[in-house]
Design an enzyme around this catalytic site. Structure first.
Site, PDB file in Angstrom:
ATOM      1  N   ALA A 243      42.407  55.725  38.074  1.00  0.00           N
ATOM      2  CA  ALA A 243      40.974  55.382  38.111  1.00  0.00           C
ATOM      3  C   ALA A 243      40.800  53.928  38.537  1.00  0.00           C
ATOM      4  O   ALA A 243      40.575  53.637  39.722  1.00  0.00           O
ATOM      5  CB  ALA A 243      40.337  55.637  36.752  1.00  0.00           C
ATOM      6  N   ARG A 244      40.924  53.035  37.604  1.00  0.00           N
ATOM      7  CA  ARG A 244      40.749  51.617  37.882  1.00  0.00           C
ATOM      8  C   ARG A 244      41.695  50.832  36.995  1.00  0.00           C
ATOM      9  O   ARG A 244      41.859  51.180  35.823  1.00  0.00           O
ATOM     10  CB  ARG A 244      39.318  51.174  37.523  1.00  0.00           C
ATOM     11  CG  ARG A 244      38.297  51.418  38.578  1.00  0.00           C
ATOM     12  CD  ARG A 244      38.459  50.426  39.703  1.00  0.00           C
ATOM     13  NE  ARG A 244      37.821  50.880  40.918  1.00  0.00           N
ATOM     14  CZ  ARG A 244      36.701  50.378  41.407  1.00  0.00           C
ATOM     15  NH1 ARG A 244      36.094  49.403  40.782  1.00  0.00           N
ATOM     16  NH2 ARG A 244      36.205  50.831  42.532  1.00  0.00           N
ATOM     17  N   ASP A 268      48.503  54.386  39.446  1.00  0.00           N
ATOM     18  CA  ASP A 268      48.159  54.161  40.852  1.00  0.00           C
ATOM     19  C   ASP A 268      47.314  52.893  40.983  1.00  0.00           C
ATOM     20  O   ASP A 268      47.130  52.376  42.070  1.00  0.00           O
ATOM     21  CB  ASP A 268      47.370  55.368  41.392  1.00  0.00           C
ATOM     22  CG  ASP A 268      47.078  55.247  42.886  1.00  0.00           C
ATOM     23  OD1 ASP A 268      48.019  54.966  43.650  1.00  0.00           O
ATOM     24  OD2 ASP A 268      45.914  55.444  43.290  1.00  0.00           O
ATOM     25  N   GLU A 273      45.814  43.611  40.604  1.00  0.00           N
ATOM     26  CA  GLU A 273      46.091  44.037  41.975  1.00  0.00           C
ATOM     27  C   GLU A 273      45.725  42.879  42.882  1.00  0.00           C
ATOM     28  O   GLU A 273      44.694  42.250  42.662  1.00  0.00           O
ATOM     29  CB  GLU A 273      45.255  45.264  42.360  1.00  0.00           C
ATOM     30  CG  GLU A 273      45.784  46.552  41.760  1.00  0.00           C
ATOM     31  CD  GLU A 273      45.012  47.793  42.207  1.00  0.00           C
ATOM     32  OE1 GLU A 273      44.533  47.818  43.352  1.00  0.00           O
ATOM     33  OE2 GLU A 273      44.907  48.719  41.403  1.00  0.00           O
ATOM     34  N   HIS A 291      47.975  52.125  44.681  1.00  0.00           N
ATOM     35  CA  HIS A 291      46.554  52.458  44.897  1.00  0.00           C
ATOM     36  C   HIS A 291      46.360  53.319  46.156  1.00  0.00           C
ATOM     37  O   HIS A 291      45.557  52.994  47.034  1.00  0.00           O
ATOM     38  CB  HIS A 291      45.705  51.178  44.991  1.00  0.00           C
ATOM     39  CG  HIS A 291      44.282  51.410  44.554  1.00  0.00           C
ATOM     40  ND1 HIS A 291      43.542  50.457  43.914  1.00  0.00           N
ATOM     41  CD2 HIS A 291      43.462  52.486  44.676  1.00  0.00           C
ATOM     42  CE1 HIS A 291      42.325  50.928  43.658  1.00  0.00           C
ATOM     43  NE2 HIS A 291      42.268  52.172  44.121  1.00  0.00           N
ATOM     44  N   GLY A 293      45.679  56.676  45.926  1.00  0.00           N
ATOM     45  CA  GLY A 293      45.070  57.940  45.499  1.00  0.00           C
ATOM     46  C   GLY A 293      44.227  58.605  46.574  1.00  0.00           C
ATOM     47  O   GLY A 293      44.274  59.822  46.753  1.00  0.00           O
TER      48      GLY A 293
END
Ligand SMILES: NC(=O)c1ccc[n+]([C@@H]2O[C@H](COP(=O)([O-])OP(=O)(O)OC[C@H]3O[C@@H](n4cnc5c(N)ncnc54)[C@H](O)[C@@H]3O)[C@@H](O)[C@H]2O)c1
Length: 316
Positions: A243-244, A268, A273, A291, A293
């Site tokens: 998600a985040r 992910d 980041e 990241h 996804g």
């Protein structure tokens, strides 16, 4: 009418727009030259992803623009309210990548359940010298079929993940403070359809009952999963965050892995980041992706065609 796809667009999107009578320009114009370029070429539709920004100055200086389109979800790079107040249409494609994210979650879960993240690290080093020991080390795999998937956040991606889970024979339970019940339709290759109704339950019950947990919530101030939530989960649970960064407490996650509460986890997205914590990158119990996804060719195609459909219906 001209469409400038400044951060690129899929071939399928170009084809659909050209069929609808639009001219598509895929030149990447530098940010500081964008206003001039739009005015000189009388561009009606400006399409961006995350690289190009569309601020008030551009909106004011380019009266030919009728639509601003974002391929993807987040619109932080566009002054959306201002554009709308000036009568412009602002469009995006929030659903285009949901299934891609859902499949990535399952790629991680299947990998974790059979230690593939470990064996991909060990086989190149020891596959010829230590084969039998590795075979033994990875013998106690887990099947997903018959297990319970707990979905936290039952919006677009949560529902897409639930569909994949139902398709592979899992039970699905879900928590979402704003959604009570969802009707899911699974479509099969031969046009068969199967419908499922899923009533959401409390967060606590999801945490207690799930064998696999996946997060699909928006960014928020508090952690959705922290020490307290880990303590409610079954021992040996698998968990994924696509998600985040910041919705799962990474320090609490590492502790839950060390204590054996969490058998395997997939990330992910990261609190930091593009420089995730080294203790996460080096943790052999984590299955990691940078990241990616939403990063499939199919999602890019859908982004292009969904934008084209919206543009054609607004201006065609
Ligand atoms: N990994 C990737 O590449 C990738 C790609 C696209 C989107 N995302 C992220 O996936 C997340 C979900 O996206 P979506 O399109 O499904 O959004 P969505 O808005 O359709 O669904 C989010 C759902 O979460 C629910 N929710 C909010 N707070 C909650 C909480 N505390 N507990 C449980 N549920 C809660 C909302 O009610 C909503 O139904 C977002 O954070 C998005 O940024 C990640």
């Amino acid at each position: 009418m001209k469409v400038l796809a400044n951060d690129g667009i899929s071939k399928s999107g170009i084809n659909a727009l050209e069929k609808g009578g639009f001219e598509v320009i895929t030149t990447t114009v530098a940010q500081e030259q964008l206003i001039n370029y739009i005015n000189e070429n009388d561009v009606s539709v400006l399409l961006v992803r995350s690289a190009t920004t569309v601020r008030k100055d551009l909106i004011d200086a380019c009266p030919s623009i009728k639509i601003i389109g974002r391929g993807g979800v987040g619109m932080d790079n566009i002054d959306v309210d201002y554009a709308k107040s000036k009568g412009l249409h602002v469009i995006n494609t929030p659903a285009a990548s949901s299934h891609s994210v859902a499949e990535l979650v399952f790629a991680h879960f299947y990998g974790l359940a059979r230690f593939i993240h470990h064996s991909n690290r060990d086989m190149p080093l020891e596959g010829d010298s230590n084969f039998k020991e590795l075979k033994k080390a990875y013998a106690k795999g887990t099947e997903l079929k018959g297990k319970t998937l707990g979905v936290l956040g039952f919006g677009r991606i949560g529902q897409a993940t639930a569909k994949v889970a139902l398709g592979v024979g899992m039970k699905v339970i879900a928590f979402d403070p704003f959604i009570e019940k969802v009707d899911l339709e699974l479509n099969f290759f031969d046009d068969q359809k199967v419908n499922f109704k899923i009533q959401t339950i409390s967060k606590e019950d999801v945490l207690k009952e799930a064998d696999f947990i996946t997060l699909h919530v928006p960014a928020q101030k508090e952690y959705v999963i922290g020490t307290k939530e880990f303590s409610l989960m079954k021992d040996g649970v698998f968990i994924a965050n696509a998600a985040r960064g910041g919705v799962m407490d990474e320090v609490a996650l590492v502790k839950a892995i060390e204590s054996g509460k969490v058998a395997g986890a997939a990330l992910d997205v990261f609190e930091k980041e593009p420089k995730p914590e080294i203790q996460l990158l080096m943790n052999a119990s984590l299955s990691l992706t940078p990241h990616t996804g939403a990063a499939t060719n199919e999602a890019q195609d859908r982004i292009g065609t969904e934008l084209a459909e919206q543009i054609i219906s607004l201006l065609g």
